[in-house]
Design an enzyme around this catalytic site. Structure first.
Site, PDB file in Angstrom:
ATOM      1  N   ALA A  80       0.841  -1.213   0.000  1.00 54.86           N
ATOM      2  CA  ALA A  80       0.000   0.000   0.000  1.00 54.86           C
ATOM      3  C   ALA A  80       0.868   1.252   0.000  1.00 54.86           C
ATOM      4  O   ALA A  80       1.969   1.258   0.547  1.00 54.86           O
ATOM      5  CB  ALA A  80      -0.892   0.004   1.240  1.00 54.86           C
ATOM      6  N   GLN A  82       0.516   5.865  -1.249  1.00 58.28           N
ATOM      7  CA  GLN A  82       0.055   6.842  -2.229  1.00 58.28           C
ATOM      8  C   GLN A  82       1.109   6.714  -3.316  1.00 58.28           C
ATOM      9  O   GLN A  82       2.234   7.181  -3.181  1.00 58.28           O
ATOM     10  CB  GLN A  82       0.001   8.244  -1.620  1.00 58.28           C
ATOM     11  CG  GLN A  82      -0.682   9.302  -2.484  1.00 58.28           C
ATOM     12  CD  GLN A  82      -0.097   9.455  -3.876  1.00 58.28           C
ATOM     13  OE1 GLN A  82      -0.563   8.828  -4.855  1.00 58.28           O
ATOM     14  NE2 GLN A  82       0.940  10.238  -4.011  1.00 58.28           N
ATOM     15  N   THR A 124      10.950   0.971  -4.758  1.00 54.24           N
ATOM     16  CA  THR A 124      10.773   1.422  -6.134  1.00 54.24           C
ATOM     17  C   THR A 124      12.044   1.955  -6.794  1.00 54.24           C
ATOM     18  O   THR A 124      12.917   2.503  -6.105  1.00 54.24           O
ATOM     19  CB  THR A 124       9.718   2.547  -6.159  1.00 54.24           C
ATOM     20  OG1 THR A 124       9.774   3.226  -7.418  1.00 54.24           O
ATOM     21  CG2 THR A 124       9.985   3.598  -5.091  1.00 54.24           C
ATOM     22  N   GLU A 126      12.078   4.582  -8.272  1.00 49.26           N
ATOM     23  CA  GLU A 126      12.053   6.042  -8.104  1.00 49.26           C
ATOM     24  C   GLU A 126      13.101   6.506  -7.092  1.00 49.26           C
ATOM     25  O   GLU A 126      13.406   7.700  -7.027  1.00 49.26           O
ATOM     26  CB  GLU A 126      10.660   6.504  -7.665  1.00 49.26           C
ATOM     27  CG  GLU A 126       9.592   6.341  -8.731  1.00 49.26           C
ATOM     28  CD  GLU A 126       9.746   7.342  -9.879  1.00 49.26           C
ATOM     29  OE1 GLU A 126       9.799   8.536  -9.609  1.00 49.26           O
ATOM     30  OE2 GLU A 126       9.827   6.905 -11.043  1.00 49.26           O
ATOM     31  N   TYR A 153       7.032  11.651  -3.728  1.00 45.15           N
ATOM     32  CA  TYR A 153       6.811  10.196  -3.646  1.00 45.15           C
ATOM     33  C   TYR A 153       8.140   9.457  -3.483  1.00 45.15           C
ATOM     34  O   TYR A 153       8.294   8.604  -2.602  1.00 45.15           O
ATOM     35  CB  TYR A 153       6.076   9.720  -4.911  1.00 45.15           C
ATOM     36  CG  TYR A 153       6.093   8.226  -5.094  1.00 45.15           C
ATOM     37  CD1 TYR A 153       5.200   7.415  -4.416  1.00 45.15           C
ATOM     38  CD2 TYR A 153       7.019   7.616  -5.943  1.00 45.15           C
ATOM     39  CE1 TYR A 153       5.228   6.030  -4.575  1.00 45.15           C
ATOM     40  CE2 TYR A 153       7.055   6.245  -6.104  1.00 45.15           C
ATOM     41  CZ  TYR A 153       6.157   5.460  -5.418  1.00 45.15           C
ATOM     42  OH  TYR A 153       6.191   4.094  -5.570  1.00 45.15           O
ATOM     43  N   LYS A 157       9.414   7.189  -0.360  1.00 49.63           N
ATOM     44  CA  LYS A 157       9.836   5.786  -0.530  1.00 49.63           C
ATOM     45  C   LYS A 157      11.256   5.569  -0.012  1.00 49.63           C
ATOM     46  O   LYS A 157      11.606   4.477   0.432  1.00 49.63           O
ATOM     47  CB  LYS A 157       9.737   5.385  -2.003  1.00 49.63           C
ATOM     48  CG  LYS A 157       8.316   5.046  -2.449  1.00 49.63           C
ATOM     49  CD  LYS A 157       7.898   3.655  -1.959  1.00 49.63           C
ATOM     50  CE  LYS A 157       6.529   3.260  -2.470  1.00 49.63           C
ATOM     51  NZ  LYS A 157       6.078   1.943  -1.973  1.00 49.63           N
TER      52      LYS A 157
END
Ligand code: GDR
Length: 323
Positions: A80, A82, A124, A126, A153, A157
């Site tokens: 989970a 955003q 991720t 990212e 984001y 992360k």
């Protein structure tokens, strides 16, 4: 004995594919779902009678503690977040609460449960940003690329990555990060570019939409299929010890390449339908991503099975077949 797993974000693309995989392997699955006014199960609708759906929220520690006590799980997968990079520029505080502190809440819930639950944090690519100026020829990996996130984001992360590693080192928890490059499917949320394109192809073909507005179509991504990536995550928790792994295909394509193949699948030429909308550009962009997943291949026996073209075709076919 039957194993038990907790999957947060079970109503999303990755959580639902992971639940499918765990059920195939005969796990008991508890899926955490955030309460919403529509109460829709989204991607998990087909799982309603085969898994236990529990309401809770990553930002609410007591709900995670209750879930840990109820499930007494062997494995906990935090899928989970955003997770929309563009949205994180408009909702940076909420993104930090869910995507960064949410990981800490999961780890705290496990730590204080007194159970030996193994933890997987869905991290991720990212984290890497665009890999810097000396982008390694073999692709980005944890061994050769410094972290340089380019969005709220990505920064959130990054916290999730390090707190997972920190709990592993501080409390000897089995906690690992899967550093996954982009992974898509017909279950992908409609705001992500691949699904947005696939949906538009379906609508244009049916005469329900005239054009598709996109931002930076020169951006390149290493795109795999979500079903392959959740298998990599599962393998990480079966490994002898907790480690972080990159999951990637090692190939990269531009958004334009995706458009070309997607429209071609429907017998259309993307150049007649795609319009560039500058408002869809991001304040900071990652232009190019390609990962190096050789360690996952060597140590986990993991390799993605579904190729780029087959992924595009599956996503477009799903939209063309939609009534
Ligand atoms: P990304 O995925 O940001 O890589 O993160 P996304 O599909 O949103 O964007 C990919 C690239 O396409 C460009 N782009 C557009 N993107 C969107 N969403 N909408 C558009 O109209 C559009 N036009 C061009 C973007 O600028 C970008 O370069 C995804 C998410 O799933 C993250 O949660 C995950 O961590 C990473 O992948 C790995």
């Amino acid at each position: 004995m039957r194993r038990t797993a907790i999957v947060t974000g079970v109503t999303g693309q990755d959580g639902s594919y992971l639940a499918d995989l765990l059920l195939e392997k005969d796990y008991n699955v508890y899926g955490l779902k955030r309460r919403t006014s529509s109460n829709s199960l989204e991607c998990a609708a087909h799982l309603a009678s085969s898994i236990e759906i529990v309401e809770g929220d990553l930002a609410d520690l007591p709900s995670l503690q209750r879930l840990c006590q109820l499930a007494k799980a062997d494995e906990f997968y935090n899928m989970a977040a955003q997770s929309h990079v563009g949205t994180s520029f408009n909702q940076p505080v909420y993104t930090a609460q869910a995507t960064a502190l949410g990981v800490l809440n999961c780890l705290e819930a496990i730590r204080h449960s007194g159970l030996h639950t193994r933890f997987l944090q869905a991290s991720t690519s990212e984290l890497f940003g665009d890999g810097g100026t000396n982008r390694p020829a073999e692709g980005l990996s944890l061994e050769n690329t410094p972290f340089y996130p380019r969005s709220p984001y990505g920064v959130a992360k990054l916290y999730g990555f390090w707190i997972t590693k920190n709990y592993r080192e501080s409390y000897k928890m089995f906690a690992a990060n899967s550093v996954a490059f982009n992974h898509e499917s017909p279950r992908r949320g409609p705001q992500f570019v691949t699904r947005k394109i696939a949906i538009a192809v379906g609508k244009i073909k049916r005469g329900e939409q005239d054009y598709l507005h996109l931002g930076n179509i020169d951006a390149c991504r290493d795109w795999g299929h979500a079903a392959d990536y959740v298998d990599g995550m599962w393998r990480m928790l079966q490994h002898g010890h907790p480690e972080d792994f990159v999951l990637a295909t090692g190939e990269t394509y531009s958004v334009k390449d995706f458009c070309f193949l997607a429209f071609q699948r429907a017998g259309l030429d993307y150049r007649q339908y795609v319009k560039i909308d500058p408002t869809l550009y991001r304040p900071a962009e990652i232009e190019y991503l390609r990962g190096d997943a050789r360690r996952a291949h060597e140590l986990l026996g993991w390799k993605p099975k579904i190729e780029f073209k087959d992924l595009v075709n599956e996503m477009v076919d799903a939209e063309l077949n939609r009534k």
